[in-house]
Design a protein around this motif. Structure first.
Motif, PDB file in Angstrom:
ATOM      1  N   TRP A  21      25.186  73.840  17.369  1.00 49.63           N
ATOM      2  CA  TRP A  21      24.786  74.510  18.609  1.00 49.63           C
ATOM      3  C   TRP A  21      24.482  75.974  18.335  1.00 49.63           C
ATOM      4  CZ3 TRP A  21      25.901  78.625  21.626  1.00 49.63           C
ATOM      5  CH2 TRP A  21      25.417  78.610  22.942  1.00 49.63           C
ATOM      6  N   GLN A  24      21.074  76.632  16.708  1.00 50.44           N
ATOM      7  CA  GLN A  24      19.983  76.607  17.683  1.00 50.44           C
ATOM      8  C   GLN A  24      19.977  77.884  18.521  1.00 50.44           C
ATOM      9  OE1 GLN A  24      17.561  74.346  17.823  1.00 50.44           O
ATOM     10  NE2 GLN A  24      18.493  73.256  16.099  1.00 50.44           N
ATOM     11  N   GLU A  25      21.163  78.360  18.893  1.00 50.53           N
ATOM     12  CA  GLU A  25      21.243  79.586  19.688  1.00 50.53           C
ATOM     13  C   GLU A  25      20.768  80.790  18.874  1.00 50.53           C
ATOM     14  OE1 GLU A  25      22.140  81.533  23.384  1.00 50.53           O
ATOM     15  OE2 GLU A  25      21.745  79.463  22.778  1.00 50.53           O
ATOM     16  N   ARG A  28      17.054  80.701  18.992  1.00 47.07           N
ATOM     17  CA  ARG A  28      16.546  81.131  20.290  1.00 47.07           C
ATOM     18  C   ARG A  28      16.605  82.651  20.438  1.00 47.07           C
ATOM     19  NH1 ARG A  28      18.846  76.001  22.337  1.00 47.07           N
ATOM     20  NH2 ARG A  28      20.926  76.900  22.288  1.00 47.07           N
ATOM     21  N   GLU A 145      21.375  68.914  25.129  1.00 48.28           N
ATOM     22  CA  GLU A 145      20.957  70.097  25.877  1.00 48.28           C
ATOM     23  C   GLU A 145      19.713  69.837  26.720  1.00 48.28           C
ATOM     24  OE1 GLU A 145      21.560  74.162  24.268  1.00 48.28           O
ATOM     25  OE2 GLU A 145      21.238  73.129  22.359  1.00 48.28           O
ATOM     26  N   HIS A 146      19.050  68.719  26.445  1.00 50.08           N
ATOM     27  CA  HIS A 146      17.784  68.429  27.101  1.00 50.08           C
ATOM     28  C   HIS A 146      17.926  67.270  28.080  1.00 50.08           C
ATOM     29  CE1 HIS A 146      15.218  70.854  24.299  1.00 50.08           C
ATOM     30  NE2 HIS A 146      16.294  70.713  23.541  1.00 50.08           N
ATOM     31  N   TYR A 160      14.910  71.681  28.958  1.00 48.93           N
ATOM     32  CA  TYR A 160      16.355  71.906  28.897  1.00 48.93           C
ATOM     33  C   TYR A 160      17.009  71.573  30.235  1.00 48.93           C
ATOM     34  CZ  TYR A 160      16.316  74.378  24.407  1.00 48.93           C
ATOM     35  OH  TYR A 160      16.211  74.696  23.081  1.00 48.93           O
ATOM     36  N   SER A 183      20.184  83.396  29.018  1.00 50.43           N
ATOM     37  CA  SER A 183      20.278  82.029  28.485  1.00 50.43           C
ATOM     38  C   SER A 183      19.259  81.111  29.153  1.00 50.43           C
ATOM     39  CB  SER A 183      21.689  81.486  28.690  1.00 50.43           C
ATOM     40  OG  SER A 183      22.635  82.236  27.956  1.00 50.43           O
ATOM     41  N   ARG A 187      15.720  79.363  27.376  1.00 50.99           N
ATOM     42  CA  ARG A 187      15.537  77.919  27.400  1.00 50.99           C
ATOM     43  C   ARG A 187      14.413  77.480  28.338  1.00 50.99           C
ATOM     44  NH1 ARG A 187      20.576  79.255  26.214  1.00 50.99           N
ATOM     45  NH2 ARG A 187      21.941  77.865  25.022  1.00 50.99           N
ATOM     46  N   ALA A 189      14.829  77.245  31.372  1.00 49.98           N
ATOM     47  CA  ALA A 189      15.615  76.303  32.174  1.00 49.98           C
ATOM     48  C   ALA A 189      15.900  76.890  33.549  1.00 49.98           C
ATOM     49  CB  ALA A 189      16.935  75.983  31.476  1.00 49.98           C
TER      50      ALA A 189
END
Length: 297
Positions: A21, A24-25, A28, A145-146, A160, A183, A187, A189
């Motif tokens: 995780w 990936q962060e 990003r 996460e998706h 996401y 955040s 994403r 999101a």
């Protein structure tokens, strides 16, 4: 100098999921990734020749090496650095976390045994780190996460899941909202902002009217506190929720479909004890998605 995303490694499934995780962060956010492992005999020079330390020293190296190899297979775009820290796990993680952009830990929800993430260490770390801490379960995957695809199958290419943030207008929470909005932006999101309220005691005949009035005030307060953040992050699709009830319960319920939950923790002057607050304590136990705990004054 860029602050890294730091991960506490103990060789458990939870810490490996946390490392994935975190990788990936880091991508990003455009940040370096740093893996740390703490054991008190680790690299102290005056203990380096003791033969009884050979086994734990080898295990420490293997934990970090295995994590690097796994990330090389699953997230080759990120090349992490590693470090063994010759301190107790809580002290090492607090020190590393204070120098990080965020600290990522594996979470067992205080069940099971073994490894330094089993309950007390995670709690002590979160209570004292001055930077955001993200807790990740062993079952967390990139696909988790998706949203599922059109056939309801896990996918890493679909949009996401929502970012969820608990808001308390009565307390300063700029750091919490900044982390949540960023955040969600990273994403692309939606962001669900949740402010819960409770109805004070009123006579039964006035209960319905009082409930409408208190609910309306809560909605107005949430809108006001979010207004400058909507302007600062115009691309984030924000949904304002003001349910009645316990904050811990409402956030736990809302987080069932979320990709990330963000909650705040007030920084207390005392360095002793594990002061996390009832909401943080509850979501650490019960929420399955990654949980970001953001300290604030």
């Amino acid at each position: 100098m860029l602050r890294p995303v730091v991960v506490g490694m103990d060789g458990s499934r939870e810490s490996l999921a946390a490392a994935e995780w975190a990788a990936q962060e880091a991508l990003r956010r455009g940040l370096p990734l740093h893996l740390v492992h703490a054991w008190e005999g680790g690299v102290t020079p005056d203990l380096s020749e003791l033969p009884e330390l050979d086994a734990p020293r080898y295990r420490a190296r293997r934990i970090l090496r295995d994590a690097v190899e796994r990330l090389g297979e699953r997230c080759p775009q990120v090349v992490p650095t590693t470090e063994q820290i010759a301190r107790s796990a809580p002290d090492a993680l607090v020190a590393a976390g204070d120098e990080a952009e965020l600290l990522v830990l594996g979470s067992r929800a205080f069940s099971g045994f073994g490894g330094f993430m089993a309950g007390s260490v995670a709690l002590a770390t979160i209570a004292h780190v001055t930077r955001p801490v993200v807790l990740v379960r062993a079952e967390q995957t990139l696909e988790g996460e998706h949203l599922p695809d059109a056939e309801n199958h896990p996918s890493a290419t679909t949009p996401y899941r929502d970012v969820l943030v608990g808001v308390d207008p009565a307390n300063a929470c700029e750091e919490v909202l900044a982390f949540a909005f960023e955040s969600a932006m990273l994403r692309a999101a939606p962001l669900q902002a949740v402010y819960t309220w409770r109805l004070p005691y009123v006579e039964a005949a006035a209960e319905a009217r009082a409930r409408r009035a208190v609910g309306a005030r809560a909605a107005k307060a949430l809108t006001a506190i979010l207004r400058p953040w909507r302007e600062k992050f115009p691309t984030v699709d924000v949904h304002e929720l003001t349910p009645e009830g316990s904050a811990a319960q409402r956030l736990t319920d809302a987080a069932k479909g979320a990709g990330l939950l963000v909650v705040g923790r007030r920084i207390r002057p005392a360095r002793l004890g594990t002061h996390t607050g009832p909401v943080v304590h509850a979501v650490m136990h019960h929420v399955r998605c990654p949980v970001a705990v953001v300290p604030h004054q």
